[in-house]
Design a protein around this motif. Structure first.
Motif, PDB file in Angstrom:
ATOM      1  N   SER A  81      82.975 137.565  13.384  1.00  0.00           N
ATOM      2  CA  SER A  81      83.971 136.566  13.757  1.00  0.00           C
ATOM      3  C   SER A  81      84.428 136.799  15.196  1.00  0.00           C
ATOM      4  O   SER A  81      84.293 137.896  15.745  1.00  0.00           O
ATOM      5  N   TYR A  82      84.995 135.751  15.800  1.00  0.00           N
ATOM      6  CA  TYR A  82      85.474 135.873  17.169  1.00  0.00           C
ATOM      7  C   TYR A  82      86.582 136.924  17.264  1.00  0.00           C
ATOM      8  O   TYR A  82      86.613 137.727  18.198  1.00  0.00           O
ATOM      9  N   GLU A  83      87.469 136.948  16.274  1.00  0.00           N
ATOM     10  CA  GLU A  83      88.553 137.938  16.272  1.00  0.00           C
ATOM     11  C   GLU A  83      87.993 139.361  16.206  1.00  0.00           C
ATOM     12  O   GLU A  83      88.445 140.247  16.941  1.00  0.00           O
ATOM     13  N   GLN A  84      87.004 139.586  15.334  1.00  0.00           N
ATOM     14  CA  GLN A  84      86.366 140.905  15.268  1.00  0.00           C
ATOM     15  C   GLN A  84      85.714 141.255  16.605  1.00  0.00           C
ATOM     16  O   GLN A  84      85.787 142.395  17.063  1.00  0.00           O
ATOM     17  N   ALA A  85      85.070 140.259  17.222  1.00  0.00           N
ATOM     18  CA  ALA A  85      84.331 140.488  18.468  1.00  0.00           C
ATOM     19  C   ALA A  85      85.246 140.944  19.591  1.00  0.00           C
ATOM     20  O   ALA A  85      84.962 141.935  20.267  1.00  0.00           O
ATOM     21  N   TRP A  86      86.338 140.240  19.822  1.00  0.00           N
ATOM     22  CA  TRP A  86      87.181 140.629  20.950  1.00  0.00           C
ATOM     23  C   TRP A  86      87.909 141.937  20.690  1.00  0.00           C
ATOM     24  O   TRP A  86      88.107 142.741  21.593  1.00  0.00           O
ATOM     25  N   LYS A  87      88.291 142.179  19.439  1.00  0.00           N
ATOM     26  CA  LYS A  87      88.945 143.452  19.132  1.00  0.00           C
ATOM     27  C   LYS A  87      87.993 144.623  19.347  1.00  0.00           C
ATOM     28  O   LYS A  87      88.343 145.627  19.970  1.00  0.00           O
ATOM     29  N   ALA A  88      86.773 144.506  18.834  1.00  0.00           N
ATOM     30  CA  ALA A  88      85.799 145.602  18.921  1.00  0.00           C
ATOM     31  C   ALA A  88      85.231 145.779  20.320  1.00  0.00           C
ATOM     32  O   ALA A  88      84.607 146.798  20.615  1.00  0.00           O
ATOM     33  N   ALA A  89      85.461 144.820  21.191  1.00  0.00           N
ATOM     34  CA  ALA A  89      84.975 144.919  22.573  1.00  0.00           C
ATOM     35  C   ALA A  89      85.866 145.819  23.428  1.00  0.00           C
ATOM     36  O   ALA A  89      85.606 145.989  24.613  1.00  0.00           O
ATOM     37  N   GLY A  90      86.891 146.396  22.839  1.00  0.00           N
ATOM     38  CA  GLY A  90      87.765 147.306  23.575  1.00  0.00           C
ATOM     39  C   GLY A  90      89.171 146.795  23.741  1.00  0.00           C
ATOM     40  O   GLY A  90      89.986 147.413  24.422  1.00  0.00           O
ATOM     41  N   LEU A  91      89.487 145.667  23.115  1.00  0.00           N
ATOM     42  CA  LEU A  91      90.813 145.078  23.298  1.00  0.00           C
ATOM     43  C   LEU A  91      91.777 145.410  22.161  1.00  0.00           C
ATOM     44  O   LEU A  91      92.890 144.893  22.138  1.00  0.00           O
ATOM     45  N   SER A  92      91.369 146.244  21.243  1.00  0.00           N
ATOM     46  CA  SER A  92      92.248 146.660  20.153  1.00  0.00           C
ATOM     47  C   SER A  92      92.605 148.132  20.319  1.00  0.00           C
ATOM     48  O   SER A  92      91.774 148.942  20.744  1.00  0.00           O
ATOM     49  N   SER A  93      93.824 148.460  19.963  1.00  0.00           N
ATOM     50  CA  SER A  93      94.247 149.866  20.024  1.00  0.00           C
ATOM     51  C   SER A  93      93.985 150.592  18.706  1.00  0.00           C
ATOM     52  O   SER A  93      94.186 151.789  18.614  1.00  0.00           O
ATOM     53  N   SER A  94      93.497 149.871  17.704  1.00  0.00           N
ATOM     54  CA  SER A  94      93.218 150.477  16.402  1.00  0.00           C
ATOM     55  C   SER A  94      91.729 150.800  16.267  1.00  0.00           C
ATOM     56  O   SER A  94      90.881 149.917  16.411  1.00  0.00           O
ATOM     57  N   SER A  95      91.420 152.031  15.958  1.00  0.00           N
ATOM     58  CA  SER A  95      90.011 152.417  15.793  1.00  0.00           C
ATOM     59  C   SER A  95      89.374 151.737  14.589  1.00  0.00           C
ATOM     60  O   SER A  95      88.147 151.655  14.497  1.00  0.00           O
ATOM     61  N   ASP A  96      90.175 151.222  13.680  1.00  0.00           N
ATOM     62  CA  ASP A  96      89.656 150.501  12.515  1.00  0.00           C
ATOM     63  C   ASP A  96      88.979 149.185  12.911  1.00  0.00           C
ATOM     64  O   ASP A  96      88.194 148.634  12.144  1.00  0.00           O
ATOM     65  N   ASP A  97      89.277 148.676  14.103  1.00  0.00           N
ATOM     66  CA  ASP A  97      88.715 147.402  14.565  1.00  0.00           C
ATOM     67  C   ASP A  97      87.352 147.543  15.230  1.00  0.00           C
ATOM     68  O   ASP A  97      86.724 146.550  15.570  1.00  0.00           O
ATOM     69  N   TYR A  98      86.891 148.768  15.415  1.00  0.00           N
ATOM     70  CA  TYR A  98      85.625 148.998  16.104  1.00  0.00           C
ATOM     71  C   TYR A  98      84.482 149.149  15.105  1.00  0.00           C
ATOM     72  O   TYR A  98      84.681 149.578  13.980  1.00  0.00           O
ATOM     73  N   PHE A  99      83.279 148.796  15.552  1.00  0.00           N
ATOM     74  CA  PHE A  99      82.098 148.888  14.700  1.00  0.00           C
ATOM     75  C   PHE A  99      81.456 150.267  14.826  1.00  0.00           C
ATOM     76  O   PHE A  99      81.496 150.888  15.891  1.00  0.00           O
ATOM     77  N   SER A 100      80.830 150.690  13.751  1.00  0.00           N
ATOM     78  CA  SER A 100      79.986 151.879  13.797  1.00  0.00           C
ATOM     79  C   SER A 100      78.760 151.523  14.639  1.00  0.00           C
ATOM     80  O   SER A 100      78.254 150.401  14.534  1.00  0.00           O
ATOM     81  N   PRO A 101      78.248 152.444  15.449  1.00  0.00           N
ATOM     82  CA  PRO A 101      77.082 152.119  16.281  1.00  0.00           C
ATOM     83  C   PRO A 101      75.861 151.661  15.491  1.00  0.00           C
ATOM     84  O   PRO A 101      75.044 150.912  16.005  1.00  0.00           O
TER      85      PRO A 101
END
Length: 110
Positions: A81-101
């Motif tokens: 989703s767009y929300e997941q994309a922008w958060k995981a791109a480095g714009l979220s302060s929560s590590s839960d929003d990032y993807f596993s490599p």
């Protein structure tokens, strides 16, 4: 004796087939984003030692933004989703929003 020869021939053929399997090669290199990544001859994508099935361009507009932005990800998930994309791109302060490599990697912003 005939069974042993047949078995040995079968094993030889199996190893011959396995040995002839082609390894995917790089068909295109992308260096213009945040990470260098590669399109492979078997239609997969590679980045940082991981192989991905999909290249996703996720377009949308963040709150209060003047224009749309497109986040480019290599992914083993069919959609993000767009929300997941922008958060995981480095714009979220929560590590839960990032993807596993192994699941997805952010490679470019357009």
């Amino acid at each position: 004796m005939k069974k042993i020869i047949t078995l040995l021939m079968s094993i030889f053929l199996l190893f011959s087939i396995i040995g002839c399997a082609k390894e995917a090669t790089v068909t295109e290199t992308f260096e213009d984003g945040y990470k260098v990544y590669y399109k492979m001859s078997d239609d997969t994508w590679q980045c940082d030692g991981y192989t991905y099935q999909y290249r996703l361009e996720i377009n949308g507009r963040m709150n209060n933004a003047d224009k749309d932005a497109t986040f480019v990800y290599l992914s083993n998930m069919e959609s993000i989703s767009y929300e997941q994309a922008w958060k995981a791109a480095g714009l979220s302060s929560s590590s839960d929003d990032y993807f596993s490599p192994k699941d997805a990697v952010f490679v470019n912003l357009q």
